[in-house]
Design a protein around this motif. Sequence first.
Motif, short mmCIF file in Angstrom:
data_model
loop_
_atom_site.label_atom_id
_atom_site.label_comp_id
_atom_site.label_asym_id
_atom_site.label_seq_id
_atom_site.Cartn_x
_atom_site.Cartn_y
_atom_site.Cartn_z
N TYR A 1 -6.84 4.78 -0.10
CA TYR A 1 -5.73 5.38 -0.84
C TYR A 1 -5.08 6.48 -0.01
O TYR A 1 -5.77 7.29 0.62
N ASP A 2 -3.76 6.49 -0.02
CA ASP A 2 -2.98 7.58 0.55
C ASP A 2 -1.92 7.94 -0.50
O ASP A 2 -0.86 7.33 -0.55
N ILE A 3 -2.24 8.91 -1.35
CA ILE A 3 -1.43 9.20 -2.53
C ILE A 3 -0.32 10.19 -2.19
O ILE A 3 -0.58 11.35 -1.86
N PRO B 1 -3.43 1.03 -3.45
CA PRO B 1 -4.29 1.19 -2.27
C PRO B 1 -3.99 0.13 -1.22
O PRO B 1 -3.28 -0.84 -1.47
N THR C 1 -8.71 9.60 -7.29
CA THR C 1 -9.00 8.21 -7.62
C THR C 1 -10.33 8.21 -8.36
O THR C 1 -11.09 9.19 -8.33
N ARG D 1 -6.33 11.48 -0.25
CA ARG D 1 -6.72 10.44 0.70
C ARG D 1 -8.19 10.10 0.45
O ARG D 1 -9.03 10.98 0.37
N PRO E 1 0.82 -1.22 0.00
CA PRO E 1 0.00 0.00 0.00
C PRO E 1 0.85 1.27 0.00
O PRO E 1 1.85 1.37 0.71
N ARG F 1 -0.49 4.74 -7.61
CA ARG F 1 -0.22 4.52 -6.20
C ARG F 1 -1.16 3.42 -5.72
O ARG F 1 -2.38 3.50 -5.91
N TRP G 1 -5.53 2.74 7.51
CA TRP G 1 -4.31 2.65 6.71
C TRP G 1 -3.26 1.81 7.42
O TRP G 1 -2.45 1.15 6.78
N GLN H 1 -2.31 0.72 -11.36
CA GLN H 1 -2.43 1.71 -10.28
C GLN H 1 -1.13 2.51 -10.20
O GLN H 1 -0.05 1.92 -10.15
N THR I 1 -9.13 2.95 -9.44
CA THR I 1 -7.70 3.12 -9.63
C THR I 1 -7.28 4.54 -9.27
O THR I 1 -8.10 5.46 -9.24
N ASN I 2 -5.99 4.68 -9.01
CA ASN I 2 -5.32 5.97 -9.07
C ASN I 2 -4.51 5.94 -10.35
O ASN I 2 -3.53 5.20 -10.45
#
Length: 687
Positions: free
Chosen positions: A504-506, A491, A521, A576, A446, A489, A627, A487, A469-470
């Motif tokens: 997600y934490d991009i 997840p 996302t 996020r 992740p 980034r 997370w 992806q 997706t990102n």
Amino acid sequence: MWKKYFLFFVVLAVSFSAAVPAQAKPKAYPFKGMTLDIENPRPDLPPFYTESYAPTYEERMRIALEWTAKNDRGWNGAMARIILGNDVSISDSSIESFERKLTDRTDCADFSAIRVITTLYLNKQKQFLSRDQYERLKRLILGFKYWYDEPGGDTMIFWTENHQMLFHVIEYLSGQMFPGEIFTNNGKNGRWHSEHARSRIMTWLERRARWGFSEWDSNVYYNEDLGAVLNLAQFADDKVVARSAAIVADLMFFDMVVDLQHGVYGTSHGRAYAKDSLTGRDDDTHGILTMVTGIGQFGGSGGMASTALCASDRYRPSQVIIDISHDNPPELINKERHGIPLDKITDYGLSFKKKRDLATLLGMGIYAQPQIIDLFIKAADKYNWWDQPYLKDIGNAHKILPRNGTAGKMRADIELESDRTLLGEVDKVTYRTPDYMLSSALDYRPGTRGNQQHIWQATLSPEAIVFTTNPGSLRLHDRTPCYWGGQNRLPRVAQYKNLAFILYDINMKKALGERRVFDFTHAFFPKWAFDEVREVDNWIIGRRKDAYIALYSALPYDWKAPESPGVHDAVAKGTRQIWICQMGNKSQYGSFDEFRNSVLDAQLAANVEELTVEYDAPGIGLSKFAWNGPFTIDNRVIPLSGFKRVENPYCTAEFNTGVYIIKHNMRRLTLDMKNFIRKEEASVAGE
């Protein structure tokens, strides 16, 4: 100055593997040929069968061959007519195409070379090539470059898991066919080539049986793997080699059928493209799966794997596996583990310092990591990779790179674009009912950069597919990851039965060589493919027949092109994000309205800033995820890792053993790579 050149090298040296070039694929969704008719979205294709189009495997093979013989005017059609026993010839245009690919040694030339092998071995059984055609194909085989340590220039990629096996099988079968002939590229005879490839083949097969696939459940590259493995199972004279190939072929078919939802291979995939993810009809494995199971979009016997299977009178997929593909219990849970983690390579007998392990490591997507850079430099020096077109921009700058084993230490703290190719270890789960399927790669790296990994998917029909997706690009098909493929980034995902959390934490900081990072996302949710779609309080809730899905976005979302009849793209801006997916069907939740109301009435607390979520999921219980930390349901920890190689109602197999006992319908299939056993028999009652 040397450091500048060093960093430049590291980005470029692995870019040929980190960035898969765009291919001739659709530029927009819906695709060409697709209508928005929910009942008949592809009138240009044969029907999609939800029940087997013929009762037996042999009948399905015959029908597929007859269809291909009639409708395909290229190499696939010619092979189908030959296998059926028709007295036909292969066109010179097919021979000329093979000559261009193998002579130019361009990327994917091995895809053509395996077809040449199939052609030559079928011709050995029943002569259909003219003398001139035979000699031309023979010259291609004798002059081909079979591995990166052979002389001569090329632009071929040898490294990935599927390419490796293709090159080894082509070399082995070529040497077997022409044992006394001199192979002009390296001056060795065919017997040497066959022996040279055999050990590499056996290592590849044994590791797939023990460790699964780095390119796990790939709906693209399993087809290429099977193209190699099935040719080997059919044409290898060595019974141990042929049986080992048959064992792995069975394992691959088993991998696929337990993750089929009425013909849709809708699981998580280690490597996939947008074309193969946006519909359940067009991925590269679909044709051969339809032939084997009888379920799916019928497309004949085309393709390197399908043709090899149709040509085989020595290998037949296990009837146990075929029967499993038709089994549709009220509830099925399948857990799998594939690959080995980067930090435990040595535990599995591999070394970052030995050239013998370089290909295996590259096949795991380990290209630019600090551990391998020094080995890469040594290999590039030895095999003249500096002259490869992929590295042409670096010129002579590589000469200042350290050759004393310190390169890895120099780049240890540098984040590189090319690190995204790492595949590593994955634990995945699939939950399937007669109406829907939900599948995820759990807690998989992740927050790090991803590439072609298709992390999770909900499947209700071939077109009613949902995932998030990102993106790594705004284009549908581009260097991966692109808009829908992969992806940028990764997840953090947790799943229990019909419930999944996708967090997600991009990190917006770009790695060296990275193009762009996008602060949003988005969800693929093709509204047109559902019978009903309702949107309430950040929930998108849909029905396809008796299957239901509820997708929640913690951030506000907007539909891209909302007035378009083919609207499908729900975009949530923010680095996020928390997505929740819950699925259900009529037998579990009653009517669609009852499902919708139960979801909307459930307690839900999602904190985007803290990336924590609590959801009292209907039919599941109070579910908590974040997370960091465990995934719990009613305070019970749900494991996200440490799975067996396979665990489902049909088979429980430990990781790293290569032994599988698969049971269904009072039949048992034993696959034992250690002892080269492939045996199907009646099982003992009560087992």
